[in-house]
Scaffold this active site. Structure first.
Site, PDB file in Angstrom:
ATOM      1  N   GLN A  31       0.799  -1.217   0.000  1.00  0.00           N
ATOM      2  CA  GLN A  31       0.000   0.000   0.000  1.00  0.00           C
ATOM      3  C   GLN A  31       0.834   1.270   0.000  1.00  0.00           C
ATOM      4  OE1 GLN A  31      -2.440  -1.931   3.387  1.00  0.00           O
ATOM      5  NE2 GLN A  31      -3.836  -0.426   2.513  1.00  0.00           N
ATOM      6  N   GLU A  80      -4.202  -1.213  14.256  1.00  0.00           N
ATOM      7  CA  GLU A  80      -4.909  -0.356  13.297  1.00  0.00           C
ATOM      8  C   GLU A  80      -6.201   0.134  13.937  1.00  0.00           C
ATOM      9  OE1 GLU A  80      -5.697  -1.795   9.341  1.00  0.00           O
ATOM     10  OE2 GLU A  80      -3.796  -2.885   9.235  1.00  0.00           O
ATOM     11  N   ASN A 116      -0.815 -10.345   9.590  1.00  0.00           N
ATOM     12  CA  ASN A 116      -1.787  -9.274   9.752  1.00  0.00           C
ATOM     13  C   ASN A 116      -3.209  -9.791   9.624  1.00  0.00           C
ATOM     14  OD1 ASN A 116      -2.454  -6.275   9.738  1.00  0.00           O
ATOM     15  ND2 ASN A 116      -3.420  -6.931   7.822  1.00  0.00           N
ATOM     16  N   GLU A 117      -4.090  -9.335  10.521  1.00  0.00           N
ATOM     17  CA  GLU A 117      -5.523  -9.648  10.437  1.00  0.00           C
ATOM     18  C   GLU A 117      -5.760 -11.101  10.033  1.00  0.00           C
ATOM     19  OE1 GLU A 117      -7.642  -5.410   9.262  1.00  0.00           O
ATOM     20  OE2 GLU A 117      -7.035  -6.752   7.655  1.00  0.00           O
ATOM     21  N   TRP A 156      -4.257   4.109  11.826  1.00  0.00           N
ATOM     22  CA  TRP A 156      -4.198   3.761  10.411  1.00  0.00           C
ATOM     23  C   TRP A 156      -4.888   4.875   9.622  1.00  0.00           C
ATOM     24  CZ3 TRP A 156      -1.772  -0.171   7.852  1.00  0.00           C
ATOM     25  CH2 TRP A 156      -2.034  -0.270   6.495  1.00  0.00           C
TER      26      TRP A 156
END
Length: 500
Positions: free
Chosen positions: A42, A390, A184-185, A433
């Site tokens: 990103q 986040e 992540n997640e 975030w």
């Protein structure tokens, strides 16, 4: 758009008479970390430069007319400028991820020296400005080479390759990195990529996804297989770190999950049971093995033989393998019991139908839901150390720098977090975030979360501070005192709420 928009399956937390008192940065523990975050795909851009090879994100687009991260914010070339902005804002920590295919282009084997040097330079730049690096090993971007070779996360082979990748990172960066997140997640990754098909590699049963049409996958089995492999890969990397590096480097390592605020829509027994089931599926699926060594009983009962089984040795490896839990939170929803459709056959089951709930959104700013998440984690999982990795507020991406709604969001959520800490939650850090406007994985450049505006139409990708950046700066340097906030006013519109 972040992962909370992936699925409409969630619940809401109502903390009766909840209120946020006035607070400042000094009300938090001295060693508490305030920061902001990005991820490799990103932020970095430079997708085909200096030896980087494709990841599963390159070329993946679940929706029509999507942009891509080929250039993104050009953080690969502009990292010094961005670190300078972080320092000017007073950030105490910065969360970023490693692009696996930039560091190890084939997924395993030789290290790319230019990729290695980039991350060493970034870490050095952060430390020079007094900013603590928090490094995420995996943020959805598996090297395409491993996906092509054996199917990536659906194959047990991923455990060995992920551990070897982690070993390189620990060895090369560990003297300067004290906070590591493995994946992540993890829950949303398994659901979004292997049940809904909206994250790469885009697997789902054609009849299951409500969002995209998948050409391959099995939504009834693959999310659970991937979740199992995630836990084993995390445990393998964590145990390697503890055996080989921790005594010298003295860092901490954890797994990250997405957390919805989940609360019953009514006071009925059915909605209370549905809400707990949703929490077991979203939270307990990965956290119960990490804390207690096995999956929740309700998942074993509902999912049956489609849910992998831990061997005694695997259970021992997974249990206690996280020094902390990484929490990602954006939104809170009400949960109600869903009525099963007679047309759903066992072969068409997926994560959503297994969970068996319906959800109702209650708006963008629900700080009491965030406070409730932290309270639930404290009570249900032995009060683990937590880092909020986040939390943020999305707006349409435009040049308006007066993002008052984002300021209100941040201060109310930080205040709710402080309430939870004062009530005993072992929360140790907060990463907003995002640090700047990014390529958002499910919305491209149409929405943004950043504290800094990026002009993506400008060849130089000019960065400009928003009001939220100024507010965060003032909060961190002690010149902003947050006034008392009433965070219960939204609740009066929902008579069917109940407290924890």
């Amino acid at each position: 758009m972040k992962a909370f928009s992936l699925l409409s399956i969630c619940v809401v937390i109502v903390l009766a008479n909840s209120h946020i008192d006035a607070f400042t940065r000094n009300d938090f523990p001295e060693d508490f970390l305030f920061g902001a975050g990005t991820s490799a795909y990103q932020w970095e851009g430079a997708v085909d430069e200096d030896g980087r090879t494709p990841s599963v994100w390159d070329g993946f687009s679940p929706f029509d007319n999507m942009d891509n991260g080929d250039i993104a914010c050009d953080g690969y070339h502009k990292y010094k400028k961005d670190v300078k902005l972080m320092a000017e804002m007073g950030l105490e920590a910065f969360r970023f991820s490693i692009s696996w295919s930039r560091l190890i282009p084939n997924g395993r084997g030789p290290i790319n020296p230019k990729g290695l040097q980039f991350y060493k330079n970034l870490i050095k730049e952060l430390l020079t400005h007094g900013i603590e690096p928090h490094l995420t090993l995996y943020h959805y971007d598996l090297p395409q080479a491993l996906e092509d070779e054996y199917g990536g996360w659906i194959n047990h082979k991923i455990i060995e390759d992920f551990t070897a990748f982690a070993d390189v990172c620990f060895r090369e960066f560990g003297d300067d990195v004290k906070l590591w997140t493995t994946i992540n997640e993890a829950n949303i990754f398994a659901i979004g990529a292997y049940s809904e098909g909206i994250l790469p590699p885009g697997h789902c049963s054609t009849s299951s996804s409500r969002y995209v049409k998948c050409s391959t996958g099995n939504s009834s089995t693959e999310p659970y297989i991937v979740g199992h492999n995630i836990l084993l890969a995390h445990a393998s990397a964590s145990n390697l770190y503890r055996l080989k590096y921790k005594s010298k480097q003295r860092g901490s390592i954890g797994l990250c999950i997405y957390t919805y605020g989940l609360f019953p829509y009514t006071n009925s027994k059915e909605d209370e049971v549905a809400t707990q089931r949703a929490k077991d599926f979203y939270f307990g699926w990965l956290l119960k093995p990490l804390v207690f060594g096995d999956y929740p009983d309700v998942m074993k009962r509902v999912v049956g033989t489609r849910l992998p089984v831990f061997s005694e040795e695997e259970s021992e490896q997974v249990r206690g393998s996280s020094d902390f839990i990484g929490v990602i939170h954006y939104t809170t929803l009400y949960v109600t019991e869903s009525k099963p459709s007679p047309s759903i056959l066992p072969s068409n089951q997926d994560f959503s139908t297994d969970m068996g709930v319906e959800t109702i959104s209650i708006g963008n700013t629900v700080p009491w839901g965030f406070e409730g998440v932290l309270e639930y984690l404290k009570q249900s999982f032995n009060n683990p150390p937590i880092y909020i990795l986040e939390n943020g507020f999305a707006t349409k991406h435009d040049s308006t720098l007066q993002d008052t709604a984002r300021v209100e969001y941040i201060q109310s959520y930080i205040g709710a977090m402080l309430n939870a800490i004062r009530n005993g939650s072992d929360t140790r850090g907060y990463f907003y975030w995002s640090m700047i406007d990014l390529y958002e994985l499910l919305a491209g450049y149409r929405v943004s979360f950043g504290l800094y505006y990026v002009n993506f139409s400008d060849d130089g990708l000019k960065r400009s501070p928003k009001l939220s950046a100024s507010w965060y700066t003032g909060f961190l340097n002690g010149t902003v005192d947050v006034s008392p906030l009433d965070i219960t006013q939204q609740q009066s519109h929902f008579s069917g709420s109940s407290s924890l």
